[in-house]
Write a protein that holds these residues in place. Structure first.
Motif, PDB file in Angstrom:
ATOM      1  N   TRP A   4       0.836  -1.175  -0.075  1.00  0.00           N
ATOM      2  CA  TRP A   4      -0.245   0.222   0.088  1.00  0.00           C
ATOM      3  C   TRP A   4       0.840   1.121  -0.044  1.00  0.00           C
ATOM      4  CZ3 TRP A   4      -5.148   0.520  -0.278  1.00  0.00           C
ATOM      5  CH2 TRP A   4      -5.660   1.745  -0.201  1.00  0.00           C
ATOM      6  N   ASP A   5       0.625   2.117  -0.985  1.00  0.00           N
ATOM      7  CA  ASP A   5       1.550   3.098  -1.310  1.00  0.00           C
ATOM      8  C   ASP A   5       0.518   4.599  -0.790  1.00  0.00           C
ATOM      9  OD1 ASP A   5       3.100   5.421  -1.837  1.00  0.00           O
ATOM     10  OD2 ASP A   5       3.865   4.129  -3.776  1.00  0.00           O
ATOM     11  N   TRP A   6       1.286   5.281   0.310  1.00  0.00           N
ATOM     12  CA  TRP A   6       0.337   6.185   0.840  1.00  0.00           C
ATOM     13  C   TRP A   6       0.651   7.508   0.046  1.00  0.00           C
ATOM     14  CZ3 TRP A   6      -3.584   5.871   3.820  1.00  0.00           C
ATOM     15  CH2 TRP A   6      -3.524   5.092   4.688  1.00  0.00           C
ATOM     16  N   LYS A   7       1.687   7.669  -0.534  1.00  0.00           N
ATOM     17  CA  LYS A   7       1.789   8.893  -1.258  1.00  0.00           C
ATOM     18  C   LYS A   7       1.078   8.843  -2.462  1.00  0.00           C
ATOM     19  CE  LYS A   7       5.960  11.230  -3.487  1.00  0.00           C
ATOM     20  NZ  LYS A   7       6.118  10.750  -4.680  1.00  0.00           N
ATOM     21  N   PHE A   8       1.042   7.555  -3.025  1.00  0.00           N
ATOM     22  CA  PHE A   8       0.284   7.437  -4.263  1.00  0.00           C
ATOM     23  C   PHE A   8      -1.249   7.724  -4.141  1.00  0.00           C
ATOM     24  CE2 PHE A   8      -1.750   4.294  -6.994  1.00  0.00           C
ATOM     25  CZ  PHE A   8      -1.710   4.769  -8.380  1.00  0.00           C
TER      26      PHE A   8
END
Lengths: 222, 242
Positions: A4-8
């Motif tokens: 899971w990529d928070w920035k994305f």
């Protein structure tokens, strides 16, 4: 690659928020169509002449037992064949409205059937025209008890708007799919779309319950 | 009286079928559509079985389970009722592989539809079970039955009959939702229809046949559930005299 990529996530959130507006727009317009058309269907089926009522009943059953997705395709692809060019959004909203109009018509039918016979007889005794009977006597009494049921169909219609992605309307699901295919990351956009739907549905369900409670109190008190 | 819409539908389907059959090129796309129809029926059957199992497990857990299981059941029901079926389908299709679980598209379809309709069915089961009168429960306590015995022998058999009509509606709902699986590359009826529409441009005929097919299956489900209901209600002394 992280799971899971928070920035994305924060990058795509504004895009999804914009798409959510399109989803809400489709929901609202579709439901207005459904509510108005549904009432017309119900009145036609219950009080219309036989040549109207019987085919209308068949038509309602037909729409209710066939998939919305095929109906959306049908409207989107068939109208141009007759020389009427139709935008994807218009076709989608029309299909949503028509499909849910048949569900709403059954709800209206229940509401109209619940009006006591005496109300009709009193309107005849007062020499009211059929139009005034419906507008001033029957419909104002028939609608409030069925508002919760109509509210449930509003939520159901909202949950069916992702089907418009099949004809490339840029609503939530379509936007998520585009983001997914551009970045090769489907986890975040699709999960976010699911969460957005869940939040809206829970809020809407709570509102329906509140309205229901308010109506019950009002009807008992009056 | 209750059968009138059904009869109207059957006549409508029959005439529509005849009209479409008279179009030229009918034989051209019928085999392909039948192939797709088979997939649709397969998914409907698989999804229905899974939905019934999910519904009973979720409803009974929600009603009688210890609190962790009850919580799990509530979360399952709320998530699958609160989000869109298409979103669930896409989520299982695109996101599950990232957990290292790669399933066949057909399995994903049956799983998604079964879980989705199962969540709605759980509320149907719950409603029917809680509608069984209190006296029945009290009688089982008086007879020293365990809760499992009471459920199996006394409560569930009585709850099954009023459950049948709403289940009929849910099965038709499931049938209609199967059209969505065409969007995750399964060549069901809706997929075949689009494919043929793209190659032959005979939009009206193709989509009309497809709509009539779905209607025919829906009428079939209604008729089957009606006879199941009549069969189950024998000797129950409920409702108006036949």
């Amino acid at each position: 690659m992280k799971f899971w990529d928070w920035k994305f996530t924060f990058e795509i959130l504004p895009l999804l928020a914009k798409a959510a507006l399109v989803t809400l727009e489709a929901t609202l317009i579709g439901f207005v169509v459904a509510a108005i058309l549904g009432l017309a269907f119900a009145i036609g089926r219950m009080f219309g002449p036989k040549w109207l009522a019987v085919p209308l009943a068949g038509f309602i059953e037909f729409i209710r037992s066939t998939p919305l997705l095929i109906q959306i395709f049908f409207i989107y692809f068939v109208f141009p064949e007759f020389g009427v060019s139709i935008e994807a959004m218009t076709a989608g909203v029309l299909a949503l409205g028509l499909h849910y109009a048949t569900y709403c018509s059954e709800v209206y039918r229940a509401g109209l059937a619940n009006i006591p016979r005496g109300q009709w007889e009193a309107s005849i005794a007062l020499n009211m025209s059929p139009f005034h009977v419906f507008r001033d006597v029957i419909i104002p009494q028939a609608i409030p008890p069925i508002v919760p049921a109509l509210g449930n169909y509003l939520v159901a219609l909202f949950k069916d708007t992702p089907l418009l992605s099949a004809i490339a309307v840029l609503e939530l699901m379509q936007t998520a799919k585009i983001i997914g295919s551009e970045n090769f990351r489907y986890t975040e956009p699709i999960t976010l779309v699911g969460l957005i739907f869940l939040i809206f549905s829970l809020i809407a369900a709570a509102v329906v319950r509140l309205v229901e409670a308010w109506l019950r109190r009002r009807i008992i008190h009056s | 009286m209750a059968h009138r819409p059904l009869v109207v539908c059957a006549i409508l389907a029959f005439t529509a079928g005849l009209v479409i059959a008279s179009f030229a090129g009918f034989r051209e796309f019928l085999p392909g559509l039948l192939e797709g129809a088979l997939v649709t029926v397969e998914i409907t059957l698989g999804g229905s079985v899974l939905a019934v199992i999910c519904a009973f497990v979720a409803a009974l857990s929600k009603m009688f389970g210890p609190w962790p299981i009850r919580g799990l059941a509530v979360v399952y029901i709320e998530i699958f009722r609160g989000t869109s079926a298409l979103v669930q389908l896409f989520w299982l299709f695109f996101v599950l592989p990232r957990f290292g679980i790669t399933l066949e598209p057909l399995t994903v379809a049956i799983l998604a539809l079964g879980l989705n309709v199962g969540a709605y069915g759980a509320e149907v089961v719950r409603g029917a079970v809680s509608a069984v009168s209190r006296g029945q429960w009290e009688a089982t306590v008086a007879l020293n039955m365990s809760r499992a015995q009471a459920l199996r022998r006394i409560v569930l058999p009585q709850a099954l009959v009023p459950m049948i009509p709403p289940w009929g509606n849910l099965f038709i709902e499931l049938l209609k939702t199967t059209a969505l699986v065409s969007l995750i590359t399964i060549s069901d009826l809706a997929f075949k229809a689009q494919e043929m529409n793209a190659t032959t441009y005979r939009t009206v005929e193709i989509f009309s046949i497809v709509l009539v097919f779905y209607l025919a299956v829906a009428v079939l489900i209604t008729v089957a559930m009606r006879s199941l209901e009549r069969f189950a209600a024998r000797g129950l002394a409920r409702g108006p005299a036949q």
